[in-house]
Enzyme design. Structure first.
Site, mmCIF file in Angstrom:
data_model
loop_
_atom_site.group_PDB
_atom_site.id
_atom_site.type_symbol
_atom_site.label_atom_id
_atom_site.label_comp_id
_atom_site.label_asym_id
_atom_site.label_seq_id
_atom_site.Cartn_x
_atom_site.Cartn_y
_atom_site.Cartn_z
ATOM 1 N N HIS A 131 3.336 -4.506 -6.687
ATOM 2 C CA HIS A 131 3.302 -5.698 -5.734
ATOM 3 C C HIS A 131 4.989 -6.203 -5.926
ATOM 4 O O HIS A 131 5.420 -5.959 -6.805
ATOM 5 C CB HIS A 131 2.600 -6.650 -5.771
ATOM 6 C CG HIS A 131 1.077 -6.370 -5.382
ATOM 7 N ND1 HIS A 131 0.036 -6.277 -5.943
ATOM 8 C CD2 HIS A 131 0.848 -5.976 -3.938
ATOM 9 C CE1 HIS A 131 -1.004 -5.844 -5.267
ATOM 10 N NE2 HIS A 131 -0.670 -5.773 -4.211
ATOM 11 N N ASN A 162 0.821 -1.200 0.083
ATOM 12 C CA ASN A 162 0.158 0.007 -0.002
ATOM 13 C C ASN A 162 0.964 1.211 0.098
ATOM 14 O O ASN A 162 1.660 1.539 0.960
ATOM 15 C CB ASN A 162 -0.860 -0.045 1.253
ATOM 16 C CG ASN A 162 -2.143 -0.996 1.232
ATOM 17 O OD1 ASN A 162 -2.617 -1.143 0.297
ATOM 18 N ND2 ASN A 162 -2.216 -1.732 2.449
#
Length: 529
Positions: free
Chosen positions: A529, A423
């Site tokens: 990611h 995040n």
């Protein structure tokens, strides 16, 4: 197993004629008969070498613009025949087939044709047929035949012949066979990948990737892991195509981080002013614009001086002497830029452990690139995240609209967010990051970490207020709850940019209105990611 095989006859048919004459002459002086085709034969004859045409061997002239010249039993029989098999030897004698002991072939320049933007017909014409067929035949029969597909192996062939009395060993032929199969595999991968793209196939039934060894690395992410660096043949400016001016070889982690840094800074066109990105562990710890590169670097450095130590610095313009002097004040692993002036290179020369790379240009952030990641039992394939937005794409969802300055900072923060591990939370003020929160399991944790870093840096700089006071915030994905937004407001943020799309958007918008914040939705997210 030595199994030495005398080298009496070589078939040479090459597209890349680098070093050809010298190599062929060296073979001829060792008593090797030379067979050749078309342009290769002409080149050798012009150099005064005695060459026998393949057309003479096959009894057929080259035809169909050279498409048909080596696809003949006289060639493939000479490559595939088992020299210790009586039936094979009898067949060769019956049909007048002579053995070929060395095949030297490099293929039509298909990859180069694609790289320079050749049209469909041009690319098709540069797909080699006879070359791969001969290479595979010779490689299969490496018990008796040596095959060379790369110019850089010419010297190895000659060294092998000198070491073994103009004979080749089984180990040498075996190694060359592996190289040959890897080359044809890479060639076929390039053709199939190009054709899939030409046909608009985003998920072809079979997908192949290939690369050429650029560097054997000392180790991977950790010392117990083996690693190597391969290039894919593309001309995209970056770490794979850069010139290294100084410093020791790049490590696995250096390459990964330098790529991340350069891809990020390439988002900022030089025409819009200097920009600098500082990367640590593939995440930015400072990104900034400035009136000069020196100012941009200082502002990026002041985002997180602690993390910048031992980091990677990427610049979107030619490195100048003043910026080089400032960079030298701390330890930096790698500096990468489109270019560097002579004075800057001289300044860096005193820092022997600092690597300086120049690329000639920035990467095009909108250019389509295919990326892949291995998972157990397979791999994932996707397009590179080239998503970009303009101000016209923004949707103001709060009662207060952002100011012009807030809008500029929001767009800057959103650009940086694409390059931060999710995040991701990015605080920006006046065209510089002042807090970065990356890779946390909770978005609110990223918000808090970024704010805490800003407080720490303010204290280090002797400032009474945290750097986030009056900043804007970007979130790579939507806020699932209002808590992250509230934390940003408490840190002093005045405006936010996020994709929107949460079931609790109304709750988050209400919290922004209650805090007097401006907020815009992009409708696009940037998970990384």
């Amino acid at each position: 197993m030595t199994h030495l095989v005398p080298l009496r006859r070589a078939l040479i048919s090459v597209s890349d004629k680098t070093g050809l004459i010298e190599f062929a002459r060296a073979l001829a002086t060792r008593g090797v008969e030379l067979l050749s085709t078309g342009g290769t034969a002409l080149t050798l004859r012009t150099a005064g070498l005695k060459v026998r045409d393949v057309a003479e061997v096959t009894g057929f002239p080259e035809m169909m613009d050279g498409r048909v010249k080596t696809l003949h039993p006289a060639v493939h029989g000479g490559l595939l025949a088992l020299r210790d098999d009586a039936e094979h030897l009898a067949a060769m004698a019956a049909h007048g087939i002579e053995p070929i002991d060395l095949l030297v072939v490099n293929l039509y320049p298909f990859e180069a044709t694609v790289a320079k933007g050749g049209d469909y017909a041009d690319c098709i014409e540069n797909i080699d047929i006879g070359g791969p067929a001969m290479i595979r035949a010779a490689a299969k029969n490496h018990a008796f035949v040596a095959v060379v597909v790369d110019v850089q192996d010419y010297d190895a062939v000659l060294a092998e012949l000198d070491a073994n009395g103009t004979q080749t060993s089984y180990a040498f032929r075996q190694k060359q066979a592996q190289i040959a199969y890897a080359r044809t595999a890479a060639y076929d991968a390039a053709v199939s990948t190009w054709m899939a793209a030409a046909l608009g196939e985003t998920a072809p039934r079979r997908r192949a990737f290939a690369g050429e060894l650029a560097q054997t690395l000392r180790y991977g992410e950790n010392p117990h892991q083996n690693a190597a660096f391969y290039t894919d043949g593309s001309a995209r400016p970056g770490v794979a195509t850069a010139r290294q001016w100084q410093g020791k070889e790049l490590s696995y982690n250096n390459i990964n981080d330098t790529d991340a840094a350069f891809e990020l800074v390439s988002e900022f066109a030089p025409a819009h002013g200097p920009a600098v990105a500082i990367i640590k562990h593939a995440n930015p710890c400072g990104v900034a614009r400035g009136e000069t590169l020196l100012e941009a670097y200082k502002r990026a450095y002041d985002c997180d001086r602690t993390s910048a130590f031992g980091g990677i610095i990427a610049l979107n313009q030619t490195l100048d002497a003043a910026t080089a002097e400032e960079i030298c004040k701390i330890f930096t692993e790698v500096v990468i830029a489109p270019d560097a002036c002579a004075e800057a290179r001289e300044i860096f020369a005193a820092k022997k452990n600092l690597r300086l790379l120049t690329t000639g240009a920035l990467a095009d952030p909108a250019a389509p690139i295919l990326g892949f990641r291995q998972v157990a039992g397979g791999f994932l394939v996707q397009d590179k995240d080239t998503g970009r937005i303009s101000r016209d794409d923004l949707k103001v969802v709060t009662k207060r609209a952002p100011t012009e300055q807030e809008l500029a900072d929001l767009m800057f923060a959103w650009t940086v967010a694409k390059h931060v591990k999710s995040n991701a939370i990015i605080y920006v003020k006046d065209g510089a990051t002042v807090g970065v929160g990356a890779g946390q399991m909770s978005r609110v944790d990223s918000t808090r970490i970024a704010a805490r870093k800003a407080v720490d840096m303010a204290e280090a700089l002797g400032m009474s207020d945290p750097l986030t006071r009056g900043s804007v915030v970007a979130s790579d994905a939507f806020f699932p709850f209002a808590d992250g937004l509230i934390t940003a407001a408490e840190a002093g943020a005045t405006a936010l940019i996020q994709p929107g799309g949460s079931m609790r958007d109304a709750e988050v918008i209400a919290a922004a209105d209650a805090a007097g914040l401006a907020m815009v939705f992009t409708g696009m997210r940037h998970f990384r990611h």
